[in-house]
Design an enzyme around this catalytic site. Structure first.
Site, PDB file in Angstrom:
ATOM      1  N   CYS A 384     -27.966 -29.589   3.856  1.00 20.64           N
ATOM      2  CA  CYS A 384     -29.057 -29.021   4.656  1.00 20.64           C
ATOM      3  C   CYS A 384     -28.879 -27.510   4.797  1.00 20.64           C
ATOM      4  O   CYS A 384     -29.053 -26.799   3.814  1.00 20.64           O
ATOM      5  CB  CYS A 384     -29.170 -29.758   5.977  1.00 20.64           C
ATOM      6  SG  CYS A 384     -30.856 -29.706   6.604  1.00 20.64           S
ATOM      7  N   HIS A 510     -29.645 -35.310   4.317  1.00 22.08           N
ATOM      8  CA  HIS A 510     -28.334 -35.581   4.931  1.00 22.08           C
ATOM      9  C   HIS A 510     -27.745 -36.872   4.372  1.00 22.08           C
ATOM     10  O   HIS A 510     -27.965 -37.947   4.947  1.00 22.08           O
ATOM     11  CB  HIS A 510     -28.477 -35.730   6.447  1.00 22.08           C
ATOM     12  CG  HIS A 510     -28.791 -34.457   7.146  1.00 22.08           C
ATOM     13  ND1 HIS A 510     -27.832 -33.688   7.758  1.00 22.08           N
ATOM     14  CD2 HIS A 510     -29.968 -33.808   7.320  1.00 22.08           C
ATOM     15  CE1 HIS A 510     -28.396 -32.614   8.294  1.00 22.08           C
ATOM     16  NE2 HIS A 510     -29.696 -32.669   8.042  1.00 22.08           N
ATOM     17  N   GLU A 512     -24.823 -37.922   4.591  1.00 26.83           N
ATOM     18  CA  GLU A 512     -23.789 -38.485   5.475  1.00 26.83           C
ATOM     19  C   GLU A 512     -24.323 -39.602   6.375  1.00 26.83           C
ATOM     20  O   GLU A 512     -23.558 -40.452   6.820  1.00 26.83           O
ATOM     21  CB  GLU A 512     -23.137 -37.374   6.315  1.00 26.83           C
ATOM     22  CG  GLU A 512     -23.985 -36.755   7.429  1.00 26.83           C
ATOM     23  CD  GLU A 512     -24.895 -35.626   6.973  1.00 26.83           C
ATOM     24  OE1 GLU A 512     -25.227 -35.558   5.758  1.00 26.83           O
ATOM     25  OE2 GLU A 512     -25.312 -34.816   7.840  1.00 26.83           O
TER      26      GLU A 512
HETATM   27  N1  GLN Z   1     -31.815 -25.059  10.232  1.00 25.30           N
HETATM   28  C1  GLN Z   1     -32.179 -25.550   8.938  1.00 25.30           C
HETATM   29  C2  GLN Z   1     -33.611 -26.069   8.898  1.00 25.30           C
HETATM   30  O1  GLN Z   1     -34.173 -26.375   9.915  1.00 25.30           O
HETATM   31  C3  GLN Z   1     -31.220 -26.608   8.467  1.00 25.30           C
HETATM   32  C4  GLN Z   1     -31.202 -27.819   9.329  1.00 25.30           C
HETATM   33  C5  GLN Z   1     -29.999 -28.694   9.133  1.00 25.30           C
HETATM   34  O2  GLN Z   1     -28.967 -28.252   8.601  1.00 25.30           O
HETATM   35  N2  GLN Z   1     -30.061 -29.913   9.609  1.00 25.30           N
HETATM   36  O3  GLN Z   1     -34.192 -26.206   7.867  1.00 25.30           O
END
Ligand code: GLN
Length: 537
Positions: A384, A510, A512
């Site tokens: 992310c 994600h 994970e």
């Molecule tokens: N802050 C970033 C976004 O909103 C990444 C979010 C995250 O790592 N979950 O796109």
């Protein structure tokens, strides 16, 4: 209530942090291994609608489900143990309960009645508890009541449990998790806090059926008898829960104490088969006898609080087992990394993971880490925000886009290589408004990601507002950063890779959240495999 569904309530006494989530997940695992379908639900007594807006320092990681619910991290344990997906219905907070009741009140649904904690809030709690039964998918629902018995905020939940016990006597039991502390000066385990905690439950009209006693030492027969006698539970319902070497030992420890047998007896359910835990035991054996080890750096800004990256660290455990390797995680504070100390800090690592996150704190350390991994050909995994940092780093140092950035941090960047998703631009509320939950992703055949998954079409969970800015895609691909995964409907870049590198993968989603004991996540497995290979060189 469906006639066949049984309910197990898990309450906590004496202190918090006794591990209700792990006990609940372990019990569910044992019931599942006997052929019952079980699910777990967590009721959280705080007023936030969900933990999505909570700082990880307050509440640890925010776990995300397929249906896009931002939930308590205990749901991660449930999924990792059971290998069954959870949903919004598995996590309910006081905020959500009150929100529905107040919405109903505004619609006039209470027909002029005074709206009160009892019966309206408790009815709503009972409705939420029974919602999972309506799916018809579960024989048993385990409901974990957050907080500690006696807290003002958990009172309505305990009252709802009391009513459920009264209304469905034969279908419900209560397991109370308590602490039996060891007093070094007296050289003794003490049962009084447990007695008092049960008394507190009794005052609220709830007699626990089973006591799970957290203890650092053996609960001998005399102590068990004493607890049974003073707390009105049968002897076999006093369960010892000793500190374990790993959370994955707990199902077997609970099995040795026959927790599952006692539960089934009290629910009037047949024991069915002896539990089949072969795969679980096999996992544990491999976990405890690794044939090699790797050193992985986890670069993030909440490293003082390991709960903030719970699913990532558990994914490392699963992927380590899949590779027969012990994964030593070095927690690296991104705020403390600079171009000057980066080599010193990262030089012993076989792989580097840059963690998800929000906001500007620690971002330059994350970008420096990517640069180090890319230039030194150390296996790299960005998740992310970690993937977004990989894109920013590549833009700055390979494409020469000076000060390229994400508009999350630099709104007026000349090179906004990561920018806000179109649908996010009109949204002003912060809670529950990100791109959340499962979306499909089409992988490029032959890419590192496609090789890892061994398939081209995947579905992964998301939690973000910003995305790769496709205006720059051509320039990136020409220079060697390829988009190897895209959303098939929107073209949103989900995965980036660098060729000419042993393993460099950034994922907008994600992974994970989907790694379990039964199914270690393919990207984590491949990352650890690459780290092992990198080490050999
Ligand atoms: N802050 C970033 C976004 O909103 C990444 C979010 C995250 O790592 N979950 O796109």
């Amino acid at each position: 209530m469906s006639n066949s569904t049984k309910y197990i309530f898990v309450t906590g006494g004496v202190t918090s942090s006794l591990g209700k989530g792990i006990i609940s997940a372990s019990l569910a695992k044992l019931l599942q291994a006997r052929g019952y379908s079980a699910t777990i639900q967590k009721l959280d007594p705080y007023i936030n609608i969900d933990p999505g807006t909570l700082n990880p320092y307050e509440h640890g990681e925010c776990f995300v489900t397929d249906d896009g619910a931002e939930t308590d991290l205990d749901l991660g344990h449930y999924e990792r143990f059971l290998n069954v997906a959870t949903s919004q219905a598995n996590n309910v907070t006081t905020g959500r309960i009150y929100q529905s009741v107040i919405e109903k009140e505004r619609k006039g649904e209470f027909l002029g009645k005074t709206v009160q904690v009892i019966p309206h809030i408790t009815d709503e709690i009972k409705y939420r508890i029974q919602l999972l039964a309506k799916t018809g998918d579960y024989d048993i629902i385990i409901t974990e009541i957050g907080g500690t018995v006696g807290d003002i905020e958990s009172l309505p939940y305990v009252e709802a449990v009391r009513q459920m016990l009264w209304e469905h006597e034969n279908d419900c039991i209560v397991i109370h998790l308590t602490l039996v502390p060891y007093l070094a000066a007296a050289g003794e385990l003490k049962t009084k806090p447990t007695q008092h905690s049960v008394k507190q439950l009794l005052e609220l009209g709830v007699q626990p059926d089973i006591l799970c006693c957290r203890t650092e030492h053996e609960l001998d027969l005399t102590l068990r008898k004493k607890i049974a006698k003073f707390c009105n539970v049968s002897m076999n319902a006093v369960i010892e829960s000793r500190d374990a070497e790993t959370i994955y030992d707990v199902p077997l420890l609970m099995q040795a104490e026959e927790l599952d047998k006692v539960v089934l007896e009290k629910l009037g359910l047949p024991s069915k088969s002896t539990p089949n835990l072969d795969n679980w035991k096999n996992f544990l054996t491999r976990l405890k006898q690794p044939t090699k080890e790797v050193n992985i750096g986890l670069v993030g800004k909440y490293v003082e609080l390991k709960d903030a990256y719970k699913s990532i660290s558990e994914s490392f455990i699963h992927a380590g087992v899949a590779n027969e390797a012990r994964v030593n995680v070095k927690w690296i504070h991104s705020e403390k990394l600079t171009a000057a100390n980066i080599k010193e800090e990262l030089k012993d690592l076989d792989g580097i993971l840059v963690a998800p996150g929000f906001g500007s704190r620690g971002i330059s350390g994350k970008i420096e880490s990517v640069r180090y991994a890319r230039e030194n050909k150390v296996p790299f995994f960005g998740i992310c925000l970690g993937m977004q940092c990989a894109v920013i780093e590549f833009a700055r140092h390979v494409l020469g886009y000076e000060d390229a950035h994400t508009t999350e941090i630099a709104e007026d960047s000349k090179y906004p290589v990561i920018s806000m998703m179109e649908e996010q631009k009109s949204i002003s509320n912060l809670g529950g408004t990100m791109r959340l939950g499962a979306y499909k992703c089409q992988l490029k055949p032959g890419s590192k990601a496609a090789i890892a998954y061994n398939t081209d079409l995947i579905s992964e969970r998301h939690r973000h507002r910003f995305e790769f800015n496709n205006e720059y895609l051509e320039a990136f691909e020409k220079a060697g950063m390829i988009s190897t995964g895209k959303n098939p409907e929107t073209g949103l870049v989900e995965v980036v890779e660098i060729d000419n590198h042993p393993w460099f993968v950034g994922a907008q989603f994600h992974p994970e959240y989907k790694s379990t004991v039964a199914n270690p996540h393919p990207l984590f497995v491949a990352f650890i495999e690459a780290a092992i290979k990198n080490k050999k060189k």
